[in-house]
Design an enzyme around this catalytic site. Structure first.
Site, PDB file in Angstrom:
ATOM      1  N   GLY A 159     -17.799  24.502 -17.105  1.00  0.00           N
ATOM      2  CA  GLY A 159     -19.096  25.101 -16.790  1.00  0.00           C
ATOM      3  C   GLY A 159     -20.170  24.064 -17.048  1.00  0.00           C
ATOM      4  N   GLY A 182     -23.272  24.224 -17.836  1.00  0.00           N
ATOM      5  CA  GLY A 182     -24.048  24.450 -19.050  1.00  0.00           C
ATOM      6  C   GLY A 182     -23.273  24.079 -20.298  1.00  0.00           C
ATOM      7  N   GLU A 221     -25.878  27.315 -12.233  1.00  0.00           N
ATOM      8  CA  GLU A 221     -24.663  28.132 -12.184  1.00  0.00           C
ATOM      9  C   GLU A 221     -24.853  29.522 -12.789  1.00  0.00           C
ATOM     10  OE1 GLU A 221     -20.963  24.984 -11.813  1.00  0.00           O
ATOM     11  OE2 GLU A 221     -21.462  25.717 -13.814  1.00  0.00           O
ATOM     12  N   GLY A 253     -24.137   8.678  -8.112  1.00  0.00           N
ATOM     13  CA  GLY A 253     -22.702   8.464  -8.295  1.00  0.00           C
ATOM     14  C   GLY A 253     -22.395   7.051  -8.743  1.00  0.00           C
ATOM     15  N   GLU A 265     -23.324   4.366  -7.635  1.00  0.00           N
ATOM     16  CA  GLU A 265     -24.449   3.448  -7.498  1.00  0.00           C
ATOM     17  C   GLU A 265     -25.400   3.504  -8.691  1.00  0.00           C
ATOM     18  OE1 GLU A 265     -24.733   1.196  -4.975  1.00  0.00           O
ATOM     19  OE2 GLU A 265     -22.730   1.952  -4.482  1.00  0.00           O
ATOM     20  N   GLY A 267     -21.482  13.831 -14.341  1.00  0.00           N
ATOM     21  CA  GLY A 267     -22.884  14.206 -14.172  1.00  0.00           C
ATOM     22  C   GLY A 267     -23.393  15.025 -15.342  1.00  0.00           C
ATOM     23  N   ASP A 268     -22.536  15.888 -15.878  1.00  0.00           N
ATOM     24  CA  ASP A 268     -22.933  16.691 -17.043  1.00  0.00           C
ATOM     25  C   ASP A 268     -23.108  15.812 -18.272  1.00  0.00           C
ATOM     26  OD1 ASP A 268     -22.864  19.040 -15.547  1.00  0.00           O
ATOM     27  OD2 ASP A 268     -20.733  19.351 -15.955  1.00  0.00           O
ATOM     28  N   SER A 304     -17.171   8.543 -19.774  1.00  0.00           N
ATOM     29  CA  SER A 304     -16.531   9.855 -19.604  1.00  0.00           C
ATOM     30  C   SER A 304     -15.515   9.877 -18.461  1.00  0.00           C
ATOM     31  CB  SER A 304     -17.593  10.941 -19.362  1.00  0.00           C
ATOM     32  OG  SER A 304     -18.082  10.904 -18.033  1.00  0.00           O
TER      33      SER A 304
END
Length: 296
Positions: free
Chosen positions: A38, A40, A138, A212, A214, A242-243, A273
């Protein structure tokens, strides 16, 4: 430094394959894993692993997935006191296919869809005690917009990661402290014909566009476009990168970094990550990011 995250809490059902299947195609997968996720919850865990005091706000079902996700958040150092456990409602789930260093994701909201305006009103008093509140897309957008307006009126800084992609009203763009779309999300918000540089210059040091592999771009208050390149990584799984970036960025802004320093730190954390499998399990600790930055 106290950060609140109001957003989604999902169980990720992740299957790995040699590549992403084409439309109508069936492929044999390698394995299936159930992994806490998720957007969040991922961002909250990323922040906690980087040393922030974090509380997660949202909803889960009274099912096995919900119990596992609450336990996981607590074990990760995230407070869960105001997460609502809903009877007879399934916990949200994300179906993820990983292949060729990329992924596709289908999200079934479940209990996340019940984080409505009534829930938002019930947590306002708690949010007053936080230095920053972070949102994604979300949970119902009505909830997100209501709370951003409320935080703006209270003078509480906010970050909106507008994913999955959806339009963001102009007044919300104006009120939020930081807006962190990817390129697709930015075009949806500002128009397909609007050039990236034009978007950035309209909202200097507010609009941060992730690109991404880049890296990430923003515009400084001087008018200079700042591009922070992505860290070169041995990619295993991009899920949650991204999170991680959003979580790390929020932590460093809260700690007083300028936007350039915060983005360098966040990009480094995101790159690290991707070298491990799973969204939350791949997120780095503060000492790992600091070591990486020292070696540059």
């Amino acid at each position: 430094m106290k950060i609140a995250v109001v957003g989604s809490i999902n169980m990720d059902m992740t299957v790995t394959a040699e590549r992403i299947p084409l439309k109508g195609e069936t492929l044999r997968g390698d394995n299936v894993r159930l992994i806490p996720g998720g957007k969040g919850a991922n961002q909250a865990v990323a922040m906690a692993r980087l040393g922030a005091e974090v509380e997660m706000f949202g909803c889960v079902g009274d099912d096995d997935n919900g119990r596992k996700l609450l336990d996981n958040l607590k074990e990760s150092g995230v407070k869960t006191d105001h997460i609502h456990v809903l009877k007879g409602v399934p916990t949200g789930i994300a179906l993820i296919t990983v292949g060729e260093n990329d992924n596709t994701i289908v999200v079934v909201p479940g209990a996340n869809g019940k984080a409505d305006k009534t829930y938002a009103e019930s947590i306002c008093r708690e949010l007053e005690g936080y230095d920053m509140v972070v949102f994604q897309h979300e949970i119902p957008l009505e909830t997100v917009h209501y709370l951003i307006k409320w935080c703006y009126e209270k003078g509480i800084p906010t970050v909106l990661n507008p994913a999955p992609a959806a339009k963001v009203p102009t007044d919300i763009v104006e009120m939020v402290s930081y807006l962190t779309p990817n390129e697709h999300e930015a075009r949806l918000i500002f128009g397909e014909e609007t050039k990236t540089e034009e978007m950035l210059k309209k909202y200097p040091e507010k609009l941060v566009i992730t690109q991404g592999s880049e890296g990430v771009v923003t515009c400084m208050k001087s008018g200079q476009i700042l591009h922070v390149p992505a860290r070169k990584s041995s990619v295993v799984d991009t899920t949650g990168a991204g999170d991680t970036l959003n979580g790390a960025f929020s932590v460093r802004i809260c700690q007083g970094d300028d936007i350039e320093q915060a983005l360098l730190y966040a990009n480094t954390a995101a790159g690290l990550s991707t070298e491990k499998f799973g969204a939350q399990s791949g997120m780095p600790l503060a000492e790992e990011v600091e070591k990486e930055l020292e070696e540059k």
